[in-house]
Design an enzyme around this catalytic site. Sequence first.
Site, mmCIF file in Angstrom:
data_model
loop_
_atom_site.group_PDB
_atom_site.id
_atom_site.type_symbol
_atom_site.label_atom_id
_atom_site.label_comp_id
_atom_site.label_asym_id
_atom_site.label_seq_id
_atom_site.Cartn_x
_atom_site.Cartn_y
_atom_site.Cartn_z
ATOM 1 N N GLU A 286 -25.310 76.585 -90.830
ATOM 2 C CA GLU A 286 -25.181 75.762 -91.182
ATOM 3 C C GLU A 286 -24.279 75.985 -92.464
ATOM 4 O O GLU A 286 -23.371 75.377 -92.983
ATOM 5 C CB GLU A 286 -26.378 75.623 -91.819
ATOM 6 N N HIS A 307 -33.009 89.152 -68.566
ATOM 7 C CA HIS A 307 -33.033 88.378 -67.286
ATOM 8 C C HIS A 307 -32.921 87.264 -67.220
ATOM 9 O O HIS A 307 -33.860 87.122 -66.024
ATOM 10 C CB HIS A 307 -34.640 89.122 -67.075
ATOM 11 N N LYS A 427 -28.037 62.681 -90.961
ATOM 12 C CA LYS A 427 -29.581 62.454 -91.638
ATOM 13 C C LYS A 427 -28.463 61.295 -91.621
ATOM 14 O O LYS A 427 -29.976 60.015 -91.607
ATOM 15 C CB LYS A 427 -30.077 63.088 -92.963
HETATM 16 O O1 PA5 Z 1 -30.494 74.148 -95.964
HETATM 17 C C1 PA5 Z 1 -30.672 73.180 -95.776
HETATM 18 O O2 PA5 Z 1 -30.392 72.602 -96.804
HETATM 19 C C2 PA5 Z 1 -31.554 71.854 -94.538
HETATM 20 O O3 PA5 Z 1 -31.002 72.808 -93.595
HETATM 21 C C3 PA5 Z 1 -32.752 71.236 -95.199
HETATM 22 O O4 PA5 Z 1 -34.069 72.397 -95.607
HETATM 23 C C4 PA5 Z 1 -33.173 70.762 -94.034
HETATM 24 O O5 PA5 Z 1 -32.392 69.610 -93.924
HETATM 25 C C5 PA5 Z 1 -34.397 70.326 -94.776
HETATM 26 O O6 PA5 Z 1 -34.381 69.283 -95.900
HETATM 27 P P1 PA5 Z 1 -35.192 69.226 -97.045
HETATM 28 O O7 PA5 Z 1 -36.012 69.877 -98.034
HETATM 29 O O8 PA5 Z 1 -34.778 67.961 -98.468
HETATM 30 O O9 PA5 Z 1 -36.077 67.924 -96.131
#
Ligand code: PA5
Length: 449
Positions: A286, A307, A427
């Site tokens: 990410e 494996h 999202k």
């Molecule tokens: O790293 C990030 O920002 C995302 O992976 C969030 O952790 C994830 O989308 C969850 O978002 P939120 O904590 O707002 O529900």
Amino acid sequence: MNATVTTDQKNLSSSLSQEVEKLTVSAQEALSQLQNNQVEDGRFTGWYNFPKRKGFALADEISSYVDSIDFAYDLVVVIGIGGSYLGTKAVVEATKHTYQGIVPGTKPLVVYLGHHLSEAEMIETLDLIGTRSPVVDVISKSGTTTEPSIAFRLVKQSLEARYGKKEANKRIIATTDPENGALLKLAKKVGYQTFAVPTDIGGRYSVLSAVGLVPLALAGVNIRQLLEGADSIFTELETEALAKPCLDYASFRVAAYQSGKKIEVLAYANPKLMYFVEWWKQLFGESEGKGGIGLFPTGLGITTDLHSLGQFLQEGDRCMIETFLSFDEQPYSVGGIDKVLRVPATEDEDGLGYLESKRVEVVNQAAVEATQIAHSDGGVPNVSLTFPVLDERGIGQMFAFFETACAVSCLLMKVNPFDQPGVEAYKKNLFAIMGRPGYEDLQKELMNR
Ligand code: PA5
């Protein structure tokens, strides 16, 4: 003084080693930018040095709260997705008994919800919750993410039906943005205990904030030791010589990418690390995968995946690099009692007599070495990162090391380590497809497609 983490780069070609060496100068500059809060999008660097600045005080506050819980619980329900649950699961799996909550004398059981939209899986988790005495931590920075919001509605409904609203409210903790969001609004209205997700820390860097510390304290993890581990790395990073392993690792990744590699495989020889690798995949995927660049992060469980994926690693497209995660010590201790397993002496039909009385862990380490040599021979550039020991301190060190290495790698690749525009796109599309008010235009556009 030696650095806590050691790197072994002997399996790199001399040309790649030279590129790594050259890049470490820029890596040191990137680290200094991070330390002096000079990165371009510096709004989300609150995780750096967090233990010392805020973490230890927060850990005391959280421990007092957990001690004050006045009902007996044997189940911790962690509701969250991505950065809001992966770090917690990584620590619980790495440091607690795999069957905590099931093996007599170990508790509580920890389960996770809100990280998927599978009705079947939710039904089964709700079945389990109904048989236990739960405490629930719903964790969402934004408070609007679809998966944890749906899961939370279901758990709340089930708790309220079973205990009544007043008792249910006592069993629910909300960890969310301290100023905004739907979850905060609800928590204030009904009086849930709340903890804040710091506004200057993004989800995937948040495990050492209340996002991880609250559920981990509920699960019986020593959160102080976790922070001490992370703090020891942040302290070392202040000294150029001790920062070298972290900078070498970041430089290795970037040099390999610049030489045409596309995938980084994190190899680990302990299934208890599977979720640490999931956390690492989110962190690097990410943070770095933007603007058409970045190494795709994936894992290799030794010996399980030897494996299956092992064939590809050995002879498939040479598009990958490999990082081996290892530890100086492999002690195993339950309730303060050290345990080891040795290969038993028995009839020798299986031909394993030559392994008799050897520790299983010795065979495991031999498998790692065998793999490193085989993959080097197969043309996969690889390095080893060795941490002292896999315990609460150790995993704290691993979090601080990889978060810093990730931010430094991204800065070297000229990528913002702290945003995630791609996740936001999905999202928004989900909101639109399911008809969330305010998304009508996008809904029309998507329906036409
Ligand atoms: O790293 C990030 O920002 C995302 O992976 C969030 O952790 C994830 O989308 C969850 O978002 P939120 O904590 O707002 O529900």
